[in-house]
Write an enzyme that holds these catalytic residues in place. Structure first.
Site, mmCIF file in Angstrom:
data_model
loop_
_atom_site.group_PDB
_atom_site.id
_atom_site.type_symbol
_atom_site.label_atom_id
_atom_site.label_comp_id
_atom_site.label_asym_id
_atom_site.label_seq_id
_atom_site.Cartn_x
_atom_site.Cartn_y
_atom_site.Cartn_z
ATOM 1 N N THR B 171 -1.853 -4.511 -0.957
ATOM 2 C CA THR B 171 -2.051 -4.829 -2.365
ATOM 3 C C THR B 171 -2.338 -6.313 -2.518
ATOM 4 O O THR B 171 -1.798 -7.122 -1.768
ATOM 5 C CB THR B 171 -0.746 -4.472 -3.098
ATOM 6 O OG1 THR B 171 -0.509 -3.083 -2.924
ATOM 7 C CG2 THR B 171 -0.791 -4.820 -4.569
ATOM 8 N N ARG B 199 -1.122 9.888 -7.029
ATOM 9 C CA ARG B 199 0.080 9.047 -6.963
ATOM 10 C C ARG B 199 -0.218 7.656 -7.506
ATOM 11 O O ARG B 199 -1.204 7.031 -7.135
ATOM 12 C CB ARG B 199 0.565 8.937 -5.521
ATOM 13 C CG ARG B 199 1.772 8.004 -5.319
ATOM 14 C CD ARG B 199 1.345 6.612 -4.894
ATOM 15 N NE ARG B 199 2.489 5.772 -4.492
ATOM 16 C CZ ARG B 199 2.390 4.489 -4.188
ATOM 17 N NH1 ARG B 199 1.212 3.880 -4.231
ATOM 18 N NH2 ARG B 199 3.451 3.807 -3.839
ATOM 19 N N ASP B 202 3.666 0.922 -8.156
ATOM 20 C CA ASP B 202 4.144 -0.082 -9.097
ATOM 21 C C ASP B 202 3.037 -0.958 -9.676
ATOM 22 O O ASP B 202 3.185 -1.509 -10.764
ATOM 23 C CB ASP B 202 5.169 -0.982 -8.405
ATOM 24 C CG ASP B 202 4.558 -1.716 -7.215
ATOM 25 O OD1 ASP B 202 3.970 -1.058 -6.337
ATOM 26 O OD2 ASP B 202 4.667 -2.961 -7.162
ATOM 27 N N THR B 221 4.533 -6.567 -4.534
ATOM 28 C CA THR B 221 3.852 -5.693 -3.579
ATOM 29 C C THR B 221 4.895 -5.131 -2.621
ATOM 30 O O THR B 221 5.987 -5.676 -2.482
ATOM 31 C CB THR B 221 2.745 -6.463 -2.816
ATOM 32 O OG1 THR B 221 2.097 -5.574 -1.924
ATOM 33 C CG2 THR B 221 3.326 -7.630 -2.033
#
Lengths: 304, 304
Positions: B171, B199, B202, B221
């Site tokens: 990320t 899915r 966050d 992350t």
């Protein structure tokens, strides 16, 4: 300080153990006389179903899911069957559930053709690989798990379509404390009338519309984007954990919302000490069913 | 107490106004020697692009979006082009951006065929009707807004496929403070290798992987579900607002994560006082680029 804190700090007092407690809501909005009676009846049925779970020593998690399942079946609420339509004239639903004892959560957003979105959220929680599944992926997961599916159009209630198009809120939610002292929260919605396709509000977002930990469980309803920007359920929970009583924590959250955000808000919360608090903003109407002893009671939340 | 608080409480001191400040990350994971050099180079390019925005008196919001856009183009990071593949062998991306000054946010999740998911998140923020759009609805919104679209398969980098399948994180994120004292955060990801279709982790969830207010901007992350269960970026921000310094707030968040959740974590944060803090868990590697004066510097975050 609430009773549990007092009890734990005084060695001469036995530990205070509140009994099972439940609070269920059917969405916040203007008062609408024609829906008052069916909504009161629906909330009473949902609370009674969840009461049976708690009275039989079921978990808070099972109780909130049970309450929300009953409300999803009821076309007078904007969740499951009876959900409002998006800008494309379709139903897309969102739901979440959080177990305060374990801190685990499950949620789904933008799903179509699912009879009980809260049961799908519960399946995501139980599966444990993800917290949030959206759209076709969530629908495929439902297929795998054998959850009840339906023609997406069957969730549209024709007789409610004209009436529901006037409502833009009606999210349902439940919070509960069980006999072991565990908390849980669940929330389910069809979202906002005429919403952009794929729009997800606060309901399925952990910490926004739904949150539970070892101290408090919270379910929010109202203008979803405003709730998300404040991460409101989590903000309320952290304020409560600082030692304030639940009434103050809920009032602080509602005041901050009113001072900084557009739109309306309803909040319900239950603490591990057995406190239950519901509140909506001035000029709005939040119907709730509460239970801790005797029969569930349906009442309007304070909105001063 | 940090410098800004001291300055504001002493009427004899001129108000302390930190200069523009920037922090960019490229994901947390085990140290991987073969990716170190291209990741350092990519982070330096992203930080330089964002530095130009800030140095020309651009906004923090524009700066973080610029940094993340550069990283989405770079196949060595798990965002935009180079994203990891889900369980169906497809790329589904998530991104969010939050403007601390206004409290407004935009996010997208589970989108396919979008070259720059962070620009789509920015378009959601600018549009203002929603905070989060998912799946086909988000893709339709991109179409309406004329955002750059592509064949979803073109985001799969063949030469990276084998290598990337070994990573499960990567990320990207950025936080910035601009000359007017405004903060912003942006995060973008392809998610988890082999993730369930649909899915959402966050990254696009306001308060979880991305959060900014008037005091602090945060990008997280790592194991997304663990970050979501703690609503971690918002938790860090509220702890910071209580008056602690940023180093302590970041350390508290990392400690809580380590004590209660499975998986790994990286955090970057910048405060309105100009503090910048990055941290990852022991045994993990979080590469960051930081800038406040001179040239951007690429370094490893503390992980003790």
């Amino acid at each position: 300080m609430h009773p549990a804190v007092q009890a734990h700090t005084d060695p001469l007092m036995p530990p205070f153990r509140p009994g099972p407690t439940l609070l269920v809501h059917g969405g916040v909005g203007p008062y609408e006389a024609e829906f008052e009676e069916p909504r009161r009846a629906g909330l009473a049925r949902a609370a009674e179903a969840a009461r049976e779970v708690l009275a039989a020593d079921g978990t808070a998690l099972d109780a909130v899911v049970r309450a929300v399942t009953v409300l999803e079946d009821d076309p007078v609420f904007n969740a499951g069957r009876g959900s409002v339509l998006n800008a494309a004239g379709e139903v897309e639903t969102d739901a979440a559930v959080m177990d305060g004892a374990s801190g685990n959560a499950g949620a789904v957003a933008g799903v179509q053709g699912i009879v009980h979105p809260v049961l799908l959220a519960r399946a995501v929680l139980d599966d444990g690989r993800a917290v949030l599944l959206v759209g076709r992926g969530a629908e495929g997961f439902a297929e795998e798990r054998g959850l009840e599916r339906c023609d997406p159009r069957s969730l549209i209630v024709e007789t409610q379509r004209a009436a529901l198009s006037r409502h833009h809120r009606g999210t349902v939610g439940a919070v509960a404390l069980d006999r072991t002292g565990h908390l849980a929260a669940a929330t389910s919605t069809g979202g906002l009338t005429g919403k952009l396709v794929g729009r997800v509000g606060d309901t399925p977002l952990i910490g926004c519309g739904t949150y539970a930990d070892r101290h408090v469980a919270v379910s929010a309803t109202g203008d979803g984007e405003s709730v998300v920007r404040l991460v409101l359920a989590h903000r309320l929970a952290l304020r409560y954990a600082e030692g304030r009583d639940l009434t103050a924590a809920v009032r602080d959250a509602a005041d901050l919302f009113r001072e900084t955000q557009p739109g309306i808000l309803g909040l319900i919360a239950v603490s591990a000490a057995g406190e239950i608090v519901a509140r909506s903003l001035p000029g709005t109407h939040l119907l709730v069913a509460r239970w801790s002893v005797g029969e569930p009671e349906v009442t309007s939340a304070p909105n001063d």
